[in-house]
Design a protein around this motif. Structure first.
Motif, mmCIF file in Angstrom:
data_model
loop_
_atom_site.group_PDB
_atom_site.id
_atom_site.type_symbol
_atom_site.label_atom_id
_atom_site.label_comp_id
_atom_site.label_asym_id
_atom_site.label_seq_id
_atom_site.Cartn_x
_atom_site.Cartn_y
_atom_site.Cartn_z
ATOM 1 N N SER A 18 1.014 -1.200 -0.244
ATOM 2 C CA SER A 18 0.035 -0.440 0.133
ATOM 3 C C SER A 18 0.654 0.943 -0.065
ATOM 4 O O SER A 18 0.738 1.996 -0.467
ATOM 5 C CB SER A 18 -1.147 0.194 1.515
ATOM 6 O OG SER A 18 -2.014 -1.054 1.478
ATOM 7 N N PHE A 21 1.896 2.413 -3.338
ATOM 8 C CA PHE A 21 0.819 1.900 -4.322
ATOM 9 C C PHE A 21 1.097 3.808 -3.506
ATOM 10 O O PHE A 21 1.148 4.766 -5.011
ATOM 11 C CB PHE A 21 0.216 1.378 -3.861
ATOM 12 C CG PHE A 21 -1.763 1.864 -4.648
ATOM 13 C CD1 PHE A 21 -1.749 1.744 -6.323
ATOM 14 C CD2 PHE A 21 -2.527 2.324 -3.884
ATOM 15 C CE1 PHE A 21 -3.056 2.066 -7.013
ATOM 16 C CE2 PHE A 21 -3.183 3.560 -4.965
ATOM 17 C CZ PHE A 21 -3.508 2.631 -5.959
ATOM 18 N N TYR A 22 1.084 4.156 -3.273
ATOM 19 C CA TYR A 22 -0.058 5.739 -2.628
ATOM 20 C C TYR A 22 1.406 6.476 -3.012
ATOM 21 O O TYR A 22 1.094 8.368 -4.069
ATOM 22 C CB TYR A 22 -0.702 5.608 -0.835
ATOM 23 C CG TYR A 22 -1.766 5.255 -0.943
ATOM 24 C CD1 TYR A 22 -2.642 5.808 -1.382
ATOM 25 C CD2 TYR A 22 -2.148 4.210 -1.019
ATOM 26 C CE1 TYR A 22 -4.434 6.148 -1.338
ATOM 27 C CE2 TYR A 22 -3.532 4.131 -0.445
ATOM 28 C CZ TYR A 22 -4.442 4.828 -0.797
ATOM 29 O OH TYR A 22 -5.541 3.902 -0.332
ATOM 30 N N HIS A 91 -1.695 6.239 -14.103
ATOM 31 C CA HIS A 91 -2.764 5.034 -13.499
ATOM 32 C C HIS A 91 -3.269 4.086 -14.698
ATOM 33 O O HIS A 91 -2.924 2.565 -14.126
ATOM 34 C CB HIS A 91 -4.022 5.348 -13.201
ATOM 35 C CG HIS A 91 -3.747 6.624 -11.854
ATOM 36 N ND1 HIS A 91 -4.068 8.043 -11.762
ATOM 37 C CD2 HIS A 91 -2.461 6.554 -11.301
ATOM 38 C CE1 HIS A 91 -3.459 8.476 -10.720
ATOM 39 N NE2 HIS A 91 -2.589 8.104 -9.829
ATOM 40 N N CYS A 96 -4.753 1.080 -12.158
ATOM 41 C CA CYS A 96 -5.187 0.766 -11.476
ATOM 42 C C CYS A 96 -6.549 1.683 -11.676
ATOM 43 O O CYS A 96 -7.515 1.909 -10.047
ATOM 44 C CB CYS A 96 -4.342 1.166 -10.331
ATOM 45 S SG CYS A 96 -4.037 3.086 -10.809
ATOM 46 N N ASN A 110 -8.235 2.346 -8.157
ATOM 47 C CA ASN A 110 -8.309 1.700 -6.327
ATOM 48 C C ASN A 110 -7.371 1.142 -5.982
ATOM 49 O O ASN A 110 -6.115 0.715 -7.416
ATOM 50 C CB ASN A 110 -9.552 0.689 -7.351
ATOM 51 C CG ASN A 110 -8.827 -0.851 -7.818
ATOM 52 O OD1 ASN A 110 -8.009 -0.906 -8.635
ATOM 53 N ND2 ASN A 110 -9.749 -1.682 -7.916
ATOM 54 N N ASP A 111 -7.469 0.960 -4.798
ATOM 55 C CA ASP A 111 -5.924 0.991 -3.945
ATOM 56 C C ASP A 111 -5.927 -0.749 -3.982
ATOM 57 O O ASP A 111 -6.307 -1.142 -3.937
ATOM 58 C CB ASP A 111 -5.255 1.405 -3.237
ATOM 59 C CG ASP A 111 -6.231 1.075 -1.852
ATOM 60 O OD1 ASP A 111 -7.130 -0.254 -1.818
ATOM 61 O OD2 ASP A 111 -6.240 1.327 -0.902
#
Length: 123
Positions: A18, A21-22, A91, A96, A110-111
């Motif tokens: 996570s 990803f962020y 993206h 995602c 979406n994560d």
């Protein structure tokens, strides 16, 4: 009496996944972390470097399911972006993008835990 936003929280299954990803998808950086003395949870706070609002990611050691039930609510975070075309290309490359609404000029990503994040062009 005055209230101001502090943070939103998302529970995550894989904290490192996570965090990556962020940072890649939205440029968010870790600004602080709290680890339970017994190792039962880790809280990580992320910021965008511009606003005071934070995203808190919570990892729970003893969560025994393989995902979180996000229910039927349409809750989500939303981010403005200064270059919509470059953001959408990134993206899409990350695979995602989960919903596009060209008529409104927005899209959602979406994560790793399937939380939705709205991307809005800066005005």
């Amino acid at each position: 009496m005055k209230f101001t936003f502090a943070h939103n929280n998302f529970n995550v299954m894989n904290l490192e996944k996570s965090l990556k990803f962020y940072e890649k998808a939205l440029g968010l950086k870790e600004v602080r972390r709290k680890c339970a003395e017994d190792g039962s949870f880790i809280l990580v706070y992320l910021e965008d470097g511009e606003s005071r609002h934070q995203l808190e990611l919570t990892w729970l050691r003893d969560w025994e399911k393989d995902s979180y039930n996000l229910g039927d609510n349409e809750f989500h975070l939303a981010f403005y972006v200064d270059d919509m075309d470059a953001a959408l290309a990134l993206h899409k490359e990350m695979n995602c993008v989960c919903f596009e609404n060209p008529a409104m000029g927005i899209y959602f990503i979406n994560d790793p835990d399937n939380y939705w994040i709205e991307i809005i062009p800066a005005r």
